[in-house]
Design an enzyme around this catalytic site. Structure first.
Site, mmCIF file in Angstrom:
data_model
loop_
_atom_site.group_PDB
_atom_site.id
_atom_site.type_symbol
_atom_site.label_atom_id
_atom_site.label_comp_id
_atom_site.label_asym_id
_atom_site.label_seq_id
_atom_site.Cartn_x
_atom_site.Cartn_y
_atom_site.Cartn_z
ATOM 1 N N TYR A 159 8.483 1.085 6.571
ATOM 2 C CA TYR A 159 7.704 0.022 5.901
ATOM 3 C C TYR A 159 7.293 0.413 4.474
ATOM 4 O O TYR A 159 7.660 -0.289 3.531
ATOM 5 C CB TYR A 159 6.497 -0.393 6.769
ATOM 6 C CG TYR A 159 5.595 -1.377 6.053
ATOM 7 C CD1 TYR A 159 5.977 -2.708 5.879
ATOM 8 C CD2 TYR A 159 4.376 -0.979 5.507
ATOM 9 C CE1 TYR A 159 5.158 -3.616 5.198
ATOM 10 C CE2 TYR A 159 3.561 -1.879 4.835
ATOM 11 C CZ TYR A 159 3.958 -3.195 4.681
ATOM 12 O OH TYR A 159 3.144 -4.086 3.982
ATOM 13 N N LYS A 163 8.629 -1.263 0.903
ATOM 14 C CA LYS A 163 7.744 -1.915 -0.070
ATOM 15 C C LYS A 163 7.877 -1.225 -1.438
ATOM 16 O O LYS A 163 7.851 -1.879 -2.479
ATOM 17 C CB LYS A 163 6.284 -1.872 0.400
ATOM 18 C CG LYS A 163 5.981 -2.681 1.643
ATOM 19 C CD LYS A 163 6.286 -4.160 1.527
ATOM 20 C CE LYS A 163 5.315 -4.978 0.736
ATOM 21 N NZ LYS A 163 5.598 -6.422 0.766
HETATM 22 N N1 LIG Z 1 -1.590 -7.320 6.137
HETATM 23 C C1 LIG Z 1 -1.941 -6.381 5.254
HETATM 24 O O1 LIG Z 1 -2.932 -5.654 5.419
HETATM 25 C C2 LIG Z 1 -1.120 -6.200 4.005
HETATM 26 C C3 LIG Z 1 0.027 -6.962 3.754
HETATM 27 N N2 LIG Z 1 0.715 -6.765 2.580
HETATM 28 C C4 LIG Z 1 1.904 -7.559 2.267
HETATM 29 O O2 LIG Z 1 1.531 -8.924 2.247
HETATM 30 C C5 LIG Z 1 2.621 -9.736 2.650
HETATM 31 C C6 LIG Z 1 2.173 -10.686 3.731
HETATM 32 O O3 LIG Z 1 1.718 -9.931 4.830
HETATM 33 P P1 LIG Z 1 0.956 -10.603 6.057
HETATM 34 O O4 LIG Z 1 0.523 -11.958 5.693
HETATM 35 O O5 LIG Z 1 -0.027 -9.616 6.536
HETATM 36 O O6 LIG Z 1 2.132 -10.657 7.117
HETATM 37 P P2 LIG Z 1 2.606 -11.854 8.062
HETATM 38 O O7 LIG Z 1 3.571 -11.267 9.013
HETATM 39 O O8 LIG Z 1 1.421 -12.570 8.616
HETATM 40 O O9 LIG Z 1 3.337 -12.825 7.054
HETATM 41 C C7 LIG Z 1 4.635 -12.619 6.606
HETATM 42 C C8 LIG Z 1 5.358 -13.950 6.594
HETATM 43 O O10 LIG Z 1 6.687 -13.717 6.129
HETATM 44 C C9 LIG Z 1 7.561 -14.458 6.951
HETATM 45 N N3 LIG Z 1 8.867 -13.831 7.006
HETATM 46 C C10 LIG Z 1 9.201 -12.673 7.620
HETATM 47 N N4 LIG Z 1 10.506 -12.452 7.502
HETATM 48 C C11 LIG Z 1 11.013 -13.479 6.796
HETATM 49 C C12 LIG Z 1 12.317 -13.822 6.369
HETATM 50 N N5 LIG Z 1 13.377 -13.050 6.666
HETATM 51 N N6 LIG Z 1 12.466 -14.943 5.653
HETATM 52 C C13 LIG Z 1 11.429 -15.746 5.377
HETATM 53 N N7 LIG Z 1 10.177 -15.483 5.768
HETATM 54 C C14 LIG Z 1 9.975 -14.366 6.475
HETATM 55 C C15 LIG Z 1 6.923 -14.454 8.331
HETATM 56 O O11 LIG Z 1 7.421 -15.513 9.134
HETATM 57 C C16 LIG Z 1 5.456 -14.590 7.980
HETATM 58 O O12 LIG Z 1 5.048 -15.930 7.950
HETATM 59 C C17 LIG Z 1 3.729 -8.792 3.087
HETATM 60 O O13 LIG Z 1 4.692 -8.715 2.062
HETATM 61 C C18 LIG Z 1 3.023 -7.457 3.276
HETATM 62 O O14 LIG Z 1 3.887 -6.391 3.026
HETATM 63 C C19 LIG Z 1 0.293 -5.873 1.642
HETATM 64 C C20 LIG Z 1 -0.816 -5.129 1.849
HETATM 65 C C21 LIG Z 1 -1.609 -5.206 3.046
HETATM 66 C C1 LIG Z 2 -6.213 5.205 15.687
HETATM 67 C C2 LIG Z 2 -6.702 3.836 16.078
HETATM 68 C C3 LIG Z 2 -8.021 3.984 16.754
HETATM 69 O O1 LIG Z 2 -8.880 2.903 16.781
HETATM 70 C C4 LIG Z 2 -6.798 2.930 14.894
HETATM 71 C C5 LIG Z 2 -5.436 2.487 14.411
HETATM 72 C C6 LIG Z 2 -5.606 1.560 13.263
HETATM 73 C C7 LIG Z 2 -4.273 1.280 12.566
HETATM 74 C C8 LIG Z 2 -3.458 0.383 13.459
HETATM 75 C C9 LIG Z 2 -4.532 0.694 11.200
HETATM 76 C C10 LIG Z 2 -5.328 1.682 10.324
HETATM 77 C C11 LIG Z 2 -4.931 1.415 8.870
HETATM 78 C C12 LIG Z 2 -4.031 0.208 8.948
HETATM 79 C C13 LIG Z 2 -3.033 -0.010 7.808
HETATM 80 C C14 LIG Z 2 -3.726 -0.054 6.455
HETATM 81 O O2 LIG Z 2 -4.726 -1.056 6.440
HETATM 82 C C15 LIG Z 2 -2.732 -0.298 5.335
HETATM 83 C C16 LIG Z 2 -1.684 -1.322 5.576
HETATM 84 C C17 LIG Z 2 -1.095 -1.934 4.510
HETATM 85 C C18 LIG Z 2 0.001 -2.801 4.652
HETATM 86 O O3 LIG Z 2 0.652 -3.161 3.675
HETATM 87 C C19 LIG Z 2 0.415 -3.243 6.003
HETATM 88 C C20 LIG Z 2 -0.553 -2.923 7.085
HETATM 89 C C21 LIG Z 2 -1.158 -1.524 6.956
HETATM 90 C C22 LIG Z 2 -0.025 -0.499 7.115
HETATM 91 C C23 LIG Z 2 -2.259 -1.336 8.042
HETATM 92 C C24 LIG Z 2 -1.618 -1.335 9.468
HETATM 93 C C25 LIG Z 2 -2.607 -0.974 10.570
HETATM 94 C C26 LIG Z 2 -3.323 0.351 10.303
HETATM 95 C C27 LIG Z 2 -2.326 1.502 10.334
#
Ligand SMILES: NC(=O)C1=CN([C@@H]2O[C@H](COP(=O)(O)OP(=O)(O)OC[C@H]3O[C@@H](n4cnc5c(N)ncnc54)[C@H](O)[C@@H]3O)[C@@H](O)[C@H]2O)C=CC1
Ligand SMILES: C[C@@H](CO)CCC[C@@H](C)[C@H]1CC[C@H]2[C@@H]3[C@H](O)CC4=CC(=O)CC[C@]4(C)[C@H]3CC[C@]12C
Length: 369
Positions: A159, A163
């Site tokens: 992952y 990214k």
């Molecule tokens: N959730 C987090 O804490 C973080 C997320 N991100 C980034 O933010 C973005 C969104 O993440 P989330 O909303 O958390 O994930 P999510 O899984 O909820 O949303 C991702 C969306 O992309 C769509 N998708 C996946 N594969 C696809 C494909 N082949 N074609 C078209 N659409 C597709 C999915 O259907 C989904 O709706 C990602 O790029 C992720 O890397 C960055 C930092 C932290």
């Molecule tokens: C050891 C467990 C005991 O309670 C807790 C495990 C928590 C983990 C699943 C999360 C801790 C940190 C998270 C990640 C972090 O917030 C940074 C991220 C950034 C992204 O772009 C995608 C998601 C994630 C990797 C996020 C995923 C879940 C954790 C590893």
């Protein structure tokens, strides 16, 4: 994008617009971008809530498509001014293969870039991640760091590798000539761990706590700090960047920005308790209940089991060596680059972000959401 007092004229496309973050970006654009004429929502899986947005003044076009299919991306992007590329495969649990993660996150991003060039879309905002920087596998802390803080970046997990490569492609594409001869302007946003309405891992912890009679057990020392950011503020930063990219192309083009707000620095578990506590859960222990070496052993066992069981079933527990390392390493961001470059200020205060998230967690109880 010159200010217009006439009819709204801009066409935006959001990839991954039905995901956790994507939905907030879509709704934020409709609320905060008065120059929007059409909003295209491109996702592999379209959500039913899109229907209710179609009755508003902006034309909302739902496009079911796959970013790994170059022709689908190019067809969806024809005639758009701005693309916010949020689609991604967020998987640190081993649910998808490294190849699939690469195809979606890297090849998908390359397809978006090529479609910009081919169709003449001039502005590209990419949702990157703090994971592009770290935490690294050596467990080095990143304490109150900014975009220029030196840090030993060491990636092994598919992952963060994907990214990082995708972000590099986006930044390198800045300045490429798009159809019509104008330069492509690109920019990447790096959210830390996002929380808020729709956050599935938060919901899973809540359900687990309910099953354990209102208790969660501390596994990570309270001293390990994590940077977290509210989803509404992440969406707001995307909208603002997209709006400002044309006027400030020289300054913002090819830049990366951490996505931040005023959420407090806390351990992953203590931060979650800000929401789960008011929902009736309690975190047992002021120190981790299990010694760290035992957690490492359990995480390693989980990884081994995942590998052994793969031919039969997908075993994807939350705890694995990677998630343990991330959860156990301080990674906090302190920066004002986004404020300096394009006037970003969080739209939601910490109190508001917290209240909204608590309401959402409460509403998920027994709702099957
Ligand atoms: N959730 C987090 O804490 C973080 C997320 N991100 C980034 O933010 C973005 C969104 O993440 P989330 O909303 O958390 O994930 P999510 O899984 O909820 O949303 C991702 C969306 O992309 C769509 N998708 C996946 N594969 C696809 C494909 N082949 N074609 C078209 N659409 C597709 C999915 O259907 C989904 O709706 C990602 O790029 C992720 O890397 C960055 C930092 C932290
Ligand atoms: C050891 C467990 C005991 O309670 C807790 C495990 C928590 C983990 C699943 C999360 C801790 C940190 C998270 C990640 C972090 O917030 C940074 C991220 C950034 C992204 O772009 C995608 C998601 C994630 C990797 C996020 C995923 C879940 C954790 C590893």
């Amino acid at each position: 994008m010159a200010e217009s007092i006439q009819a709204p004229m801009l066409v935006y496309l959001v990839t991954g617009g039905c995901g956790f973050l994507g939905e907030h970006i879509v709704r934020m654009l409709l609320e905060q971008e008065p120059r929007l004429r059409e909003l295209r929502v491109f996702d592999l899986h379209l959500s039913s809530w899109l229907e209710e947005l179609k009755t508003g003044p902006v034309q909302v076009t739902a496009i079911q498509g796959d970013v790994t299919q170059a022709h689908e991306v190019a067809a969806a992007m024809a005639g758009t001014h701005v693309v916010i590329h949020t689609a991604g495969l967020v998987d640190v649990f081993g649910r998808a293969s490294p190849k699939t993660i690469h195809e979606v996150n890297v090849q998908g991003t390359q397809n978006v870039i090529e479609a910009c060039v081919q169709t003449g879309t001039q502005f590209l905002v990419y949702t990157s991640s703090m994971e592009v920087v770290g935490p690294n596998i050596k467990g080095h802390p990143f304490y109150r760091g900014n975009e220029d803080t030196p840090y030993e970046i060491v990636h092994k997990h598919p992952y963060p590798c994907s990214k990082a490569r995708a972000e590099q492609l986006v930044l390198e594409a800045n300045g490429r000539k798009v159809r019509g001869g104008l330069p492509l302007v690109t920019c990447a946003l790096r959210p830390t761990g996002i929380y808020g309405e729709g956050h599935q891992i938060m919901r899973d912890f809540y359900r687990q706590g309910l099953r354990l009679r209102g208790r969660l057990f501390r596994a990570i020392p309270a001293s390990v700090e994590h940077g977290r950011v509210y989803v509404g503020n992440v969406a707001w930063m995307h909208v603002l960047v997209a709006r400002e990219l044309e006027q400030r192309a020289g300054l913002m083009g090819g830049q990366v920005y951490f996505c931040y707000d005023k959420s407090p620095y806390k351990s992953y578990e203590d931060f979650n308790m800000e929401f789960l506590g008011p929902c009736g859960l309690r975190l047992v222990g002021t120190r981790p209940l299990l010694p760290y070496w035992l957690l490492v052993l359990l995480a390693t066992l989980n990884a081994l089991l995942q590998w052994l069981l793969r031919p039969l079933l997908l075993y994807t527990p939350l705890l694995n060596p990677y998630t343990l390392a991330v959860a156990n390493t301080t990674f906090t961001v302190s920066t004002n680059k986004a404020q300096r470059h394009f006037g970003y200020k969080p739209l939601f205060s910490w109190e508001e972000s917290r209240a909204r998230t608590i309401l959402w967690v409460q509403s998920t109880e027994g709702s099957g959401q």
